[in-house]
Design an enzyme around this catalytic site. Structure first.
Site, PDB file in Angstrom:
ATOM      1  N   ASP A 211       0.817  -1.218   0.000  1.00  0.00           N
ATOM      2  CA  ASP A 211       0.000   0.000   0.000  1.00  0.00           C
ATOM      3  C   ASP A 211       0.853   1.272   0.000  1.00  0.00           C
ATOM      4  OD1 ASP A 211      -2.537   1.360   0.141  1.00  0.00           O
ATOM      5  OD2 ASP A 211      -2.164   1.744   2.253  1.00  0.00           O
ATOM      6  N   SER A 236      -6.694   5.319   0.079  1.00  0.00           N
ATOM      7  CA  SER A 236      -7.043   4.003  -0.455  1.00  0.00           C
ATOM      8  C   SER A 236      -8.524   3.730  -0.219  1.00  0.00           C
ATOM      9  CB  SER A 236      -6.209   2.917   0.230  1.00  0.00           C
ATOM     10  OG  SER A 236      -4.829   3.161   0.054  1.00  0.00           O
ATOM     11  N   GLN A 286      -5.588  -1.945  -6.689  1.00  0.00           N
ATOM     12  CA  GLN A 286      -6.135  -1.006  -5.715  1.00  0.00           C
ATOM     13  C   GLN A 286      -6.803   0.159  -6.431  1.00  0.00           C
ATOM     14  OE1 GLN A 286      -3.897   2.123  -3.101  1.00  0.00           O
ATOM     15  NE2 GLN A 286      -4.040   0.277  -1.840  1.00  0.00           N
TER      16      GLN A 286
END
Length: 296
Positions: A211, A236, A286
């Protein structure tokens, strides 16, 4: 093992409150919320604690629901959805202040023989020839909107040896649109050994790192700098990973990332993670909120 890596491993060593309830600490991130990679890794740790050791995770699908409070612990409740002959499924809800902040579903599989093929590893320079990301940050401190952001970003990444193949977004600020692609090499700052050298922990560490840089490719496409450089606001929204082959997070891994599209205040990025000898070990997708304030 570095002090920073030891601290990160402590963060991932959740307290067991009940059979399927765990509690994890938080720590400040660069922005005033819990780092998404932390909560994803902790949730996967919680799920893994309810699964036999011979069934490593093969996939996870997660949603970031609310900004986490770095000043409060996070409680993870695991639902044992299914225990099959080959696959095990778990659902995890992370709660703070009585509200869910994160939701994860994960699947685990016992090892099986099967057909094999993979995309070839893209070309990339030797990681030993590239500067460490934390070494680069002081050189670009003047670009950040706040004087101590570079220091806080370096501290947040101290457990990971992260090396950009090309310039990171913050260093490329103001150069205009570029290729929607980014590559980084990464490994932990130190070896995992003894009781900590477990396949699931290597998977959870890769989840943590996944991430950190994935949405960089969205920013590079538009020449917008970085989350702490310029006026872009991001977070995110969801995160998915598939783990294909065994790997070690304390050995060099190439994270090849690209963004196929951005629209509607959202950007999509996908990545593939390879070992130094070319094995494809994980795939990542993502979507994140990517907002630029309106003028006027």
């Amino acid at each position: 093992m570095s002090e920073a890596l030891d601290s990160l491993l402590g963060l991932l060593d959740l307290e067991r409150v009940e059979r399927d309830i765990f509690r994890g600490a938080s720590r400040p991130a660069v922005v005033p919320r819990v780092f998404g990679g932390q909560v994803a890794a902790q949730a996967l740790v919680a799920a893994g604690r309810t699964v036999p050791d011979d069934r490593p995770a093969h996939s996870l699908h997660a949603y970031f629901l609310r900004p986490g409070d770095p000043g409060a612990p996070i409680v993870y409740t695991v639902d044992r959805i299914r225990d099959g002959r080959s696959f095990t499924t778990r659902r995890v809800v992370a709660v703070q202040h009585g509200q869910p902040v994160f939701h994860l579903s994960a699947s685990f599989q016992a090892y099986e023989e099967g057909l094999e093929h993979q995309d070839p590893m893209p070309r990339a320079p030797d990681p030993e020839t590239l500067p460490n990301s934390t070494d680069l940050l002081p050189r670009h401190a003047h670009l950040f909107t706040e004087p101590d952001v570079a220091r806080r970003l370096a501290e947040a990444r101290a457990a990971v040896d992260l090396r950009y193949v090309r310039e990171p977004p913050y260093a490329a600020a103001g150069r205009g649109p570029g290729e929607a692609r980014s590559q980084v090499w990464f490994r932990t700052h130190g070896k995992l050994d003894g009781e900590r050298d477990q396949p699931m922990l290597h998977i959870c560490l890769a989840t943590y790192v996944s991430d950190m840089t994935l949405l960089d490719s969205v920013l590079l496409a538009h020449g917008r700098g970085g989350w702490t450089v310029g006026d872009v606001v991001g977070a995110s929204l969801d995160h998915a990973m598939w783990f294909h082959r065994p790997f070690r997070a304390d050995e060099w891994l190439l994270y090849d990332q690209a963004s196929p599209t951005s629209q509607g205040g959202r950007g999509l990025a996908r990545g593939q993670i390879y070992t130094a000898d070319g094995r494809l070990v994980a795939s990542v997708i993502q979507e994140g909120a990517v907002r630029v304030p309106r003028s006027g």
